[in-house]
Design an enzyme around this catalytic site. Structure first.
Site, PDB file in Angstrom:
ATOM      1  N   ASP A 106       1.147  -1.377   0.150  1.00 12.35           N
ATOM      2  CA  ASP A 106       0.388   0.009  -0.163  1.00 12.35           C
ATOM      3  C   ASP A 106       0.985   1.654  -0.079  1.00 12.35           C
ATOM      4  O   ASP A 106       1.788   1.536   0.954  1.00 12.35           O
ATOM      5  CB  ASP A 106      -0.421   0.016   1.055  1.00 12.35           C
ATOM      6  CG  ASP A 106      -1.890   1.570   1.116  1.00 12.35           C
ATOM      7  OD1 ASP A 106      -1.694   2.010   0.735  1.00 12.35           O
ATOM      8  OD2 ASP A 106      -2.921   1.175   1.409  1.00 12.35           O
ATOM      9  N   LYS A 153      -3.257  17.180  -5.879  1.00 17.63           N
ATOM     10  CA  LYS A 153      -2.414  17.325  -6.920  1.00 17.63           C
ATOM     11  C   LYS A 153      -2.030  18.336  -7.261  1.00 17.63           C
ATOM     12  O   LYS A 153      -0.730  18.336  -7.504  1.00 17.63           O
ATOM     13  CB  LYS A 153      -3.452  17.133  -8.089  1.00 17.63           C
ATOM     14  CG  LYS A 153      -3.666  15.732  -8.210  1.00 17.63           C
ATOM     15  CD  LYS A 153      -2.783  14.039  -8.282  1.00 17.63           C
ATOM     16  CE  LYS A 153      -3.137  12.717  -8.830  1.00 17.63           C
ATOM     17  NZ  LYS A 153      -1.917  11.826  -8.806  1.00 17.63           N
ATOM     18  N   ASN A 205       3.299   6.980  -9.639  1.00 17.31           N
ATOM     19  CA  ASN A 205       1.834   7.181 -10.485  1.00 17.31           C
ATOM     20  C   ASN A 205       0.544   6.731  -9.737  1.00 17.31           C
ATOM     21  O   ASN A 205      -0.603   7.119  -9.953  1.00 17.31           O
ATOM     22  CB  ASN A 205       1.783   6.180 -11.924  1.00 17.31           C
ATOM     23  CG  ASN A 205       0.510   5.923 -12.747  1.00 17.31           C
ATOM     24  OD1 ASN A 205      -0.322   6.733 -13.153  1.00 17.31           O
ATOM     25  ND2 ASN A 205       0.144   4.928 -11.891  1.00 17.31           N
ATOM     26  N   TYR A 232      -8.857  15.759  -3.753  1.00 19.84           N
ATOM     27  CA  TYR A 232      -8.167  15.833  -4.619  1.00 19.84           C
ATOM     28  C   TYR A 232      -7.443  16.444  -5.761  1.00 19.84           C
ATOM     29  O   TYR A 232      -6.350  16.942  -5.825  1.00 19.84           O
ATOM     30  CB  TYR A 232      -8.820  15.361  -6.096  1.00 19.84           C
ATOM     31  CG  TYR A 232      -7.874  14.641  -7.479  1.00 19.84           C
ATOM     32  CD1 TYR A 232      -7.557  12.573  -7.256  1.00 19.84           C
ATOM     33  CD2 TYR A 232      -7.886  14.852  -8.224  1.00 19.84           C
ATOM     34  CE1 TYR A 232      -7.470  12.261  -8.162  1.00 19.84           C
ATOM     35  CE2 TYR A 232      -7.082  15.051  -9.647  1.00 19.84           C
ATOM     36  CZ  TYR A 232      -6.821  12.546  -9.627  1.00 19.84           C
ATOM     37  OH  TYR A 232      -5.856  12.521 -10.615  1.00 19.84           O
TER      38      TYR A 232
HETATM   39  N1  NAD Z   1      -7.271   8.275 -15.708  1.00 24.10           N
HETATM   40  C1  NAD Z   1      -7.717   9.854 -15.305  1.00 24.10           C
HETATM   41  O1  NAD Z   1      -8.700  10.424 -15.843  1.00 24.10           O
HETATM   42  C2  NAD Z   1      -6.988  11.028 -14.525  1.00 24.10           C
HETATM   43  C3  NAD Z   1      -6.898  11.618 -15.173  1.00 24.10           C
HETATM   44  C4  NAD Z   1      -5.733  12.984 -14.129  1.00 24.10           C
HETATM   45  C5  NAD Z   1      -4.619  11.771 -13.873  1.00 24.10           C
HETATM   46  N2  NAD Z   1      -4.909  11.217 -13.208  1.00 24.10           N
HETATM   47  C6  NAD Z   1      -3.709   9.810 -12.431  1.00 24.10           C
HETATM   48  O2  NAD Z   1      -3.203   9.236 -13.030  1.00 24.10           O
HETATM   49  C7  NAD Z   1      -2.381   7.998 -12.061  1.00 24.10           C
HETATM   50  C8  NAD Z   1      -3.001   6.590 -12.390  1.00 24.10           C
HETATM   51  O3  NAD Z   1      -4.376   6.756 -12.700  1.00 24.10           O
HETATM   52  P1  NAD Z   1      -5.004   5.618 -13.902  1.00 24.10           P
HETATM   53  O4  NAD Z   1      -5.854   6.860 -14.184  1.00 24.10           O
HETATM   54  O5  NAD Z   1      -4.171   4.496 -14.492  1.00 24.10           O
HETATM   55  O6  NAD Z   1      -6.187   4.675 -12.900  1.00 24.10           O
HETATM   56  P2  NAD Z   1      -6.091   3.732 -12.209  1.00 24.10           P
HETATM   57  O7  NAD Z   1      -6.658   3.877 -11.461  1.00 24.10           O
HETATM   58  O8  NAD Z   1      -6.211   2.142 -13.461  1.00 24.10           O
HETATM   59  O9  NAD Z   1      -4.299   3.176 -11.637  1.00 24.10           O
HETATM   60  C9  NAD Z   1      -4.509   3.764 -10.429  1.00 24.10           C
HETATM   61  C10 NAD Z   1      -3.614   2.922  -9.736  1.00 24.10           C
HETATM   62  O10 NAD Z   1      -2.767   3.360  -8.305  1.00 24.10           O
HETATM   63  C11 NAD Z   1      -3.004   1.462  -7.465  1.00 24.10           C
HETATM   64  N3  NAD Z   1      -3.452   2.652  -6.049  1.00 24.10           N
HETATM   65  C12 NAD Z   1      -4.105   2.867  -5.618  1.00 24.10           C
HETATM   66  N4  NAD Z   1      -4.102   3.537  -4.087  1.00 24.10           N
HETATM   67  C13 NAD Z   1      -3.239   2.198  -4.062  1.00 24.10           C
HETATM   68  C14 NAD Z   1      -1.799   2.214  -2.627  1.00 24.10           C
HETATM   69  N5  NAD Z   1      -3.005   3.179  -1.646  1.00 24.10           N
HETATM   70  N6  NAD Z   1      -1.517   1.877  -3.040  1.00 24.10           N
HETATM   71  C15 NAD Z   1      -0.965   1.525  -4.064  1.00 24.10           C
HETATM   72  N7  NAD Z   1      -1.549   1.494  -5.169  1.00 24.10           N
HETATM   73  C16 NAD Z   1      -2.647   2.407  -4.956  1.00 24.10           C
HETATM   74  C17 NAD Z   1      -3.935   1.692  -7.800  1.00 24.10           C
HETATM   75  O11 NAD Z   1      -3.733  -0.279  -7.552  1.00 24.10           O
HETATM   76  C18 NAD Z   1      -3.297   1.353  -9.762  1.00 24.10           C
HETATM   77  O12 NAD Z   1      -2.377   0.807  -9.861  1.00 24.10           O
HETATM   78  C19 NAD Z   1      -3.599   8.726 -10.110  1.00 24.10           C
HETATM   79  O13 NAD Z   1      -2.643   8.967  -9.648  1.00 24.10           O
HETATM   80  C20 NAD Z   1      -4.411   9.420 -11.290  1.00 24.10           C
HETATM   81  O14 NAD Z   1      -4.890  10.519  -9.820  1.00 24.10           O
HETATM   82  C21 NAD Z   1      -5.752   9.885 -14.030  1.00 24.10           C
END
Ligand code: NAD
Length: 252
Positions: free
Chosen positions: A62, A160, A89, A156
């Site tokens: 985690d 960020k 990430n 959030y």
């Molecule tokens: N998808 C979007 O539209 C978007 C837009 C802007 C920013 N983001 C950012 O991009 C990054 C990746 O997000 P994504 O879209 O690939 O989402 P996703 O949910 O597919 O991936 C997020 C990842 O973070 C991991 N995670 C979450 N909480 C965790 C914890 N406590 N310990 C370990 N791992 C943990 C999840 O298991 C997953 O592998 C994030 O930081 C998100 O805030 C996403």
């Protein structure tokens, strides 16, 4: 093989962007430590990279825990003898709640994953990279919510913005130590992050107001390619940069 022999950590690698980022580094010859909570997903990811020039080593935990952040870096040092690249990430959303609706539990959870975890990782990585002749490279994944006031809820957005601030501070403080630190701010990307989100009515209406919801979303690959660019020598003079990748949505 741009990253042959490089030691890379990618957090949140069990799905979405992190999964793609880990695979792209492994294709380019890196040894990738893939971190997330779901061990079975990380095993699948490692299998998908079999036959690539590099490899993926799962590290389950985690990311809100200090021990996990420091442990993944110790693991990279044990496996590779160094840490070249850290990609923070992992992240969670916040139900799009405006501050009047935010519970302490929601606030603490979002902060723990989105900013306190990366702080633990960056602090430890810097302590290692400072001692390395070639320094090191950090890429953080924030969001357009890290530079715009209303692209998500209050927790959030705050977390960020903090990650963007920590990126800039780190970039400047260690600029003479061959350590670079940049941040990517994605817009809507097709991943799992929205699954199971209960939207606060007031929050989602305000976030979407004035935005064209029919504009195309990005793909994890669109983000992964920029992470690899920032971590490469092609971006040698990029430090403290805030890169928006959102198909132009935030130009509105
Ligand atoms: N998808 C979007 O539209 C978007 C837009 C802007 C920013 N983001 C950012 O991009 C990054 C990746 O997000 P994504 O879209 O690939 O989402 P996703 O949910 O597919 O991936 C997020 C990842 O973070 C991991 N995670 C979450 N909480 C965790 C914890 N406590 N310990 C370990 N791992 C943990 C999840 O298991 C997953 O592998 C994030 O930081 C998100 O805030 C996403």
């Amino acid at each position: 093989m741009k990253f042959e022999g490089k030691s890379v950590i990618v957090t949140g690698a069990s799905s979405g962007m992190g999964y793609e980022i880990a695979l792209e580094f492994a294709k380019e010859g890196a040894v990738v430590i893939a971190v997330a909570r779901r061990a079975e997903r990380l095993e699948e990811l490692a299998k998908s990279a079999e036959g690539f020039a590099g490899k993926i080593l799962p590290y389950a935990g985690d990311i809100s825990s200090q021990a996990v952040n420091e442990g993944m870096i110790e693991f990279a040092l044990k496996e590779c003898g160094k840490l070249d690249i850290l990609v923070n990430n992992a992240g969670v959303l916040d139900e799009f709640k405006p501050i009047g609706e935010v519970t302490n539990e929601l606030w603490d959870k979002v902060m723990a994953v989105n900013i306190t975890g990366p702080m633990y990782a960056i602090r430890k990585a810097i302590q290692v990279m400072e001692t390395q002749e070639d320094g090191g490279n950090i890429v953080n994944i924030a969001s357009i919510g890290g530079i715009c006031g209303c692209r998500a809820g209050a927790a959030y957005t705050t977390s960020k913005h903090a990650l963007v601030g920590l990126t800039k501070n780190t970039a400047y403080m260690y600029a003479k130590k061959k350590i670079r630190c940049n941040v990517i701010c994605p817009g809507g990307v097709e991943t799992e992050v929205m699954n199971g989100q209960q939207m606060s009515q007031m929050g989602i209406e305000r976030v979407m107001s004035g935005l064209d919801s029919t504009l195309p979303q990005g793909k994890p690959k669109d983000i992964a390619s920029t992470v690899l660019f920032l971590a490469s020598e092609n971006a040698a003079f990029m430090n403290g940069a805030v890169i928006v990748i959102d198909g132009g949505v935030s130009c509105n």
